[in-house]
Motif scaffolding. Structure first.
Motif, mmCIF file in Angstrom:
data_model
loop_
_atom_site.group_PDB
_atom_site.id
_atom_site.type_symbol
_atom_site.label_atom_id
_atom_site.label_comp_id
_atom_site.label_asym_id
_atom_site.label_seq_id
_atom_site.Cartn_x
_atom_site.Cartn_y
_atom_site.Cartn_z
ATOM 1 N N PHE A 113 0.910 -1.235 -0.004
ATOM 2 C CA PHE A 113 0.011 0.149 0.128
ATOM 3 C C PHE A 113 0.609 1.358 0.109
ATOM 4 N N HIS A 114 2.314 1.193 -0.051
ATOM 5 C CA HIS A 114 2.980 2.354 0.241
ATOM 6 C C HIS A 114 3.252 3.084 -1.098
ATOM 7 N N CYS A 115 2.951 4.343 -0.922
ATOM 8 C CA CYS A 115 3.090 5.191 -2.095
ATOM 9 C C CYS A 115 4.119 6.324 -1.815
ATOM 10 N N GLY A 116 5.138 5.941 -0.888
ATOM 11 C CA GLY A 116 6.183 6.840 -0.797
ATOM 12 C C GLY A 116 5.953 7.664 0.316
ATOM 13 N N GLY A 117 6.957 8.435 1.173
ATOM 14 C CA GLY A 117 6.811 9.070 2.333
ATOM 15 C C GLY A 117 6.800 8.128 3.576
ATOM 16 N N ALA A 118 6.413 8.891 4.553
ATOM 17 C CA ALA A 118 6.249 8.050 5.939
ATOM 18 C C ALA A 118 5.402 6.856 5.763
ATOM 19 N N PRO A 119 5.610 5.667 6.732
ATOM 20 C CA PRO A 119 4.648 4.383 6.839
ATOM 21 C C PRO A 119 3.241 5.181 7.147
ATOM 22 N N HIS A 120 2.101 4.281 6.734
ATOM 23 C CA HIS A 120 0.999 4.490 6.996
ATOM 24 C C HIS A 120 0.806 4.248 8.615
ATOM 25 N N THR A 121 -0.224 5.043 8.923
ATOM 26 C CA THR A 121 -0.989 4.755 10.326
ATOM 27 C C THR A 121 -1.980 3.727 10.212
ATOM 28 N N VAL A 122 -1.850 2.728 10.832
ATOM 29 C CA VAL A 122 -2.764 1.248 10.573
ATOM 30 C C VAL A 122 -3.470 1.143 11.693
ATOM 31 N N ASN B 105 -8.139 -0.290 8.946
ATOM 32 C CA ASN B 105 -7.998 1.366 8.433
ATOM 33 C C ASN B 105 -6.608 1.637 8.055
ATOM 34 N N ILE B 106 -6.503 2.437 6.843
ATOM 35 C CA ILE B 106 -4.877 2.582 6.545
ATOM 36 C C ILE B 106 -5.094 4.177 6.268
ATOM 37 N N GLY B 107 -4.122 4.869 6.965
ATOM 38 C CA GLY B 107 -4.093 6.324 7.003
ATOM 39 C C GLY B 107 -4.869 6.914 8.112
ATOM 40 N N LYS B 108 -4.724 8.393 7.985
ATOM 41 C CA LYS B 108 -5.448 9.236 8.976
ATOM 42 C C LYS B 108 -6.664 9.650 8.282
ATOM 43 N N ARG B 109 -7.793 9.521 9.286
ATOM 44 C CA ARG B 109 -9.178 10.472 8.677
ATOM 45 C C ARG B 109 -8.928 11.615 8.161
ATOM 46 N N ASP B 110 -8.150 12.508 8.766
ATOM 47 C CA ASP B 110 -8.088 14.056 8.553
ATOM 48 C C ASP B 110 -6.985 14.043 7.316
ATOM 49 N N SER B 111 -6.481 13.223 6.859
ATOM 50 C CA SER B 111 -5.535 13.398 5.740
ATOM 51 C C SER B 111 -6.275 13.213 4.443
ATOM 52 N N PHE C 197 -11.362 -0.919 4.813
ATOM 53 C CA PHE C 197 -12.001 -2.377 4.704
ATOM 54 C C PHE C 197 -12.491 -2.626 5.623
ATOM 55 N N TYR C 198 -13.705 -3.332 5.551
ATOM 56 C CA TYR C 198 -14.643 -3.871 6.756
ATOM 57 C C TYR C 198 -15.523 -4.885 6.391
ATOM 58 N N GLU C 199 -15.716 -5.709 6.944
ATOM 59 C CA GLU C 199 -16.945 -6.664 6.674
ATOM 60 C C GLU C 199 -18.087 -6.537 6.998
ATOM 61 N N LYS C 200 -18.641 -5.810 5.970
ATOM 62 C CA LYS C 200 -19.984 -5.078 6.033
ATOM 63 C C LYS C 200 -21.262 -6.187 6.277
ATOM 64 N N GLY C 201 -21.129 -7.046 5.637
ATOM 65 C CA GLY C 201 -22.226 -8.255 5.971
ATOM 66 C C GLY C 201 -22.408 -8.683 7.614
ATOM 67 N N LYS C 202 -21.378 -8.559 8.092
ATOM 68 C CA LYS C 202 -21.358 -9.132 9.631
ATOM 69 C C LYS C 202 -21.701 -7.776 10.314
ATOM 70 N N LYS C 203 -21.422 -6.833 9.834
ATOM 71 C CA LYS C 203 -21.675 -5.480 10.570
ATOM 72 C C LYS C 203 -23.418 -5.147 10.473
ATOM 73 N N LEU C 204 -23.707 -5.709 9.225
ATOM 74 C CA LEU C 204 -25.219 -5.680 9.101
ATOM 75 C C LEU C 204 -25.919 -6.720 9.604
ATOM 76 N N TYR D 59 -3.579 3.282 -4.586
ATOM 77 C CA TYR D 59 -2.396 2.310 -3.758
ATOM 78 C C TYR D 59 -2.024 1.182 -4.857
ATOM 79 N N PRO D 60 -0.745 0.918 -4.698
ATOM 80 C CA PRO D 60 -0.209 0.117 -5.754
ATOM 81 C C PRO D 60 -0.563 -1.088 -6.007
ATOM 82 N N VAL D 61 -1.237 -1.728 -4.787
ATOM 83 C CA VAL D 61 -1.844 -3.181 -4.734
ATOM 84 C C VAL D 61 -3.299 -3.041 -5.530
ATOM 85 N N PHE D 62 -3.818 -2.005 -5.591
ATOM 86 C CA PHE D 62 -5.158 -1.913 -6.235
ATOM 87 C C PHE D 62 -5.106 -2.386 -7.798
#
Length: 435
Positions: A259-268, A287-293, A299-306, A346-349
Motif C-alpha cells: 500500500f506504500h506510495c512513498g513518504g512515511a509509513p501509514h498509520t494502521v 483502516n489505513i492512513g489518517k482520517r483527516d489526511s 476495509f471492513y466486513e460489511k455483511g457481518k456488521k449488518l 494504492y499500488p496493490v489495487f
C-alpha cells in the motif's frame, strides 16, 4: 413543526429584483424550530437538462419534447457508471439493503460527495452585506429554497424536500437536510460559500446517471467567480460474497508495503476483535492512513456488521477510499470515471481490481496463496515455541493429534477462500502450496 411567515421587510429584501415563482409545499423549508418559511423565491441556477427542468412544458405546444428528453435520458442511462440493486441481509431480522453496483467496466462507485461553490451560483442577491442575524437567517433560508429545484434536476424530486436543523454544521452557520436524510446543505459564513453533502444513503438511492448530471452542473460553473470544488469524495468497491477480498490478507499486504506510495509509513488501525479472530462474527475493520489526511482507506466486513453472521452475505467485504481536497485537487472527471482514481489510490489495487488485465481466478489464486502463507506465519508466531518444545519429546503426528480440532470440517473463517480454491484445484490435479 411550527413556522413563522416572512416579515414584509425580509420578504422585500430577499425578493427584490427577481422574478417570483411559487414552489409546491414539498419544496418549502420545514423547520425544527420557529423561524421563517420561505415559499416564493425564483430559481436562477444554471440548468441541467432533465425532465424536472422542463416539467412545465406543455406537450401540446411542444409534442417532441418528451421524445427528445427520453432519448437524452436513455443516453445517460446507457453510459451510467452505476446502477441500483436491492439485496436481503439475513440477520436476526431480514434487512432490505439498497446498494450501488458499478457497471460499464467500472469497479468502484461513489459513496459520498461534498461540493462547495460561491453563493453567486444561486444568486448574487444572497451574499451577506449589512444584515443582522435574523435577516441573514432569512436570506440563507431563501437561498436554500432557491437551490432546491437544482437538487431535483440532478437527483429527482424526492431530493428537493428541505428541512432545517437546529444547528449549523462543518463550520457553517446553518444546515438543512434534503430528502429523507440523503444529505445536507450548509450555508452561512465561510466566505459566502455553500456546501452540499451527499451521504451514502443519498448515493445509494440516487437515480442512474446522477453522476453525469452532477458533472454537467459543476462544469457549467465559472471557476473564478462561482468557484465550484469537490472537497470530499468516497469511492467504494464491494466483494459481496467475499470471493477475493479478506481483511486479514489486506492487513498482510499492508505489512508487505504493497500500500506504500512513498513518504512515511501509514498509520494502521484495527477495529473489532482482531486478537481472537472475531469469535462472535461482529465484523472486523482495517483502516489505513489518517482520517483527516487527504487519502484514507477503510476495509471492513460489511455483511457481518449488518447482522448477517452466517448467511449469504456474511463474507461481504467493502473497500473504501476517502479523498479530501485539503492537500490535493480533486478533478470533476472523478464523477465520470471513479474507477481510474480508485485503482490509482494504492499500488496493490491494480492487482486486486483490474479485471481487464487479471481475471478473477488469478486474483483468487493470489489471495489464497497470501492467506495460506499468512495463516502459517500467524501459527508460527502464536504457537511456534510450543511446537518446538513439544517436538523434543513427542513426534509430529502426536503433536497434531493433540492440538487439531475434533471437527475436521471446522475451517477457520479466514481459510474459507483458500479451502474452496484448493478443492477446485484438486479436481484438476493442482495443489495450493504457500510460497
Amino acid at each position: 413543526m411550527t413556522s413563522l411567515h416572512v416579515t414584509q421587510e425580509h420578504y422585500n429584501m430577499v425578493t427584490s429584483n427577481s422574478n417570483s415563482q411559487k414552489y409546491s409545499d414539498t419544496q418549502a423549508i420545514q423547520n425544527d424550530y420557529p423561524t421563517v418559511s420561505p415559499s416564493v423565491f425564483g430559481s436562477s441556477i444554471t440548468s441541467v437538462d432533465t425532465l424536472i427542468n422542463n416539467m412545465r412544458v406543455n406537450n401540446k405546444i411542444n409534442p417532441q419534447f418528451k421524445t427528445q428528453w427520453l432519448k437524452k435520458r436513455q443516453k445517460v442511462i446507457d453510459s451510467a457508471i452505476s446502477t441500483t440493486d436491492t439485496i436481503i441481509i439475513n440477520g436476526k431480522k431480514p434487512l432490505l439493503q439498497t446498494i450501488k453496483r458499478p457497471v460499464n467496466g467500472q469497479v468502484a462507485i461513489i459513496d459520498w460527495l461534498n461540493i462547495t461553490f460561491d453563493i453567486s451560483t444561486i444568486n448574487e442577491k444572497y451574499r451577506r452585506t449589512n444584515e443582522d442575524d435574523d435577516q441573514y437567517m432569512a436570506l440563507c433560508q431563501a437561498a436554500v429554497a432557491d437551490f432546491a429545484p437544482m437538487l431535483a434536476r440532478i437527483f429527482g424530486k424526492k431530493y428537493s424536500t428541505i428541512s432545517q436543523n437546529q444547528n449549523g454544521a462543518n463550520f457553517y452557520k446553518y444546515s438543512f437536510n434534503f430528502g429523507e436524510n440523503y444529505g445536507k446543505i450548509c450555508i452561512g459564513g465561510q466566505r459566502d460559500t455553500v456546501l452540499i453533502m451527499l451521504n451514502g444513503t443519498g448515493c445509494s438511492l440516487a437515480p442512474q446517471g446522477w453522476e453525469t448530471y452532477m458533472y454537467q452542473f459543476l462544469s457549467s460553473l465559472d471557476d473564478k467567480k462561482q468557484k465550484p470544488k469537490i472537497t470530499r469524495i468516497d469511492l467504494a468497491h464491494d466483494d459481496l460474497k467475499g470471493e477475493y477480498l479478506d481483511v486479514h490478507v489486506l492487513d498482510q499486504l499492508e505489512t508487505d508495503d504493497l500500500f506504500h506510495c512513498g513518504g512515511a509509513p501509514h498509520t494502521v488501525g484495527h477495529l473489532g476483535n482482531w486478537k481472537y479472530d472475531d469469535p462472535n462474527n461482529n465484523g472486523l475493520t482495517l483502516n489505513i492512513g489518517k482520517r483527516d489526511s487527504g487519502k484514507f482507506a477503510r476495509f471492513y466486513e460489511k455483511g457481518k456488521k449488518l447482522g448477517d453472521k452466517d448467511g449469504e452475505y456474511s463474507r461481504w467485504v467493502r473497500a473504501e477510499v476517502e479523498f479530501k481536497a485539503n492537500d490535493r485537487f480533486i478533478p470533476f472527471d472523478v464523477l465520470k470515471d471513479p474507477s481510474a482514481y480508485f485503482m490509482g489510490a494504492y499500488p496493490v489495487f491494480a492487482d486486486l481490481f483490474d479485471y481487464e488485465r487479471i481475471n478473477k481466478l488469478e486474483i483468487i489464486q493470489k489471495i489464497s496463496e497470501i492467506t495460506l502463507q499468512h495463516s502459517f506465519d500467524w501459527l508460527k508466531t502464536q504457537g511456534g515455541k510450543y511446537f518446538s518444545y513439544y517436538s523434543t519429546f513427542m513426534s509430529p503426528e502426536e503433536i497434531l493429534e493433540m492440538i487439531k480440532s475434533d471437527d475436521p470440517e471446522d475451517i477457520p473463517i479466514r481459510l474459507h477462500l483458500p479451502d474452496e480454491f484448493a478443492r477446485q484445484q484438486a479436481k484438476i490435479g493442482n495443489k495450493l502450496i504457500p510460497s
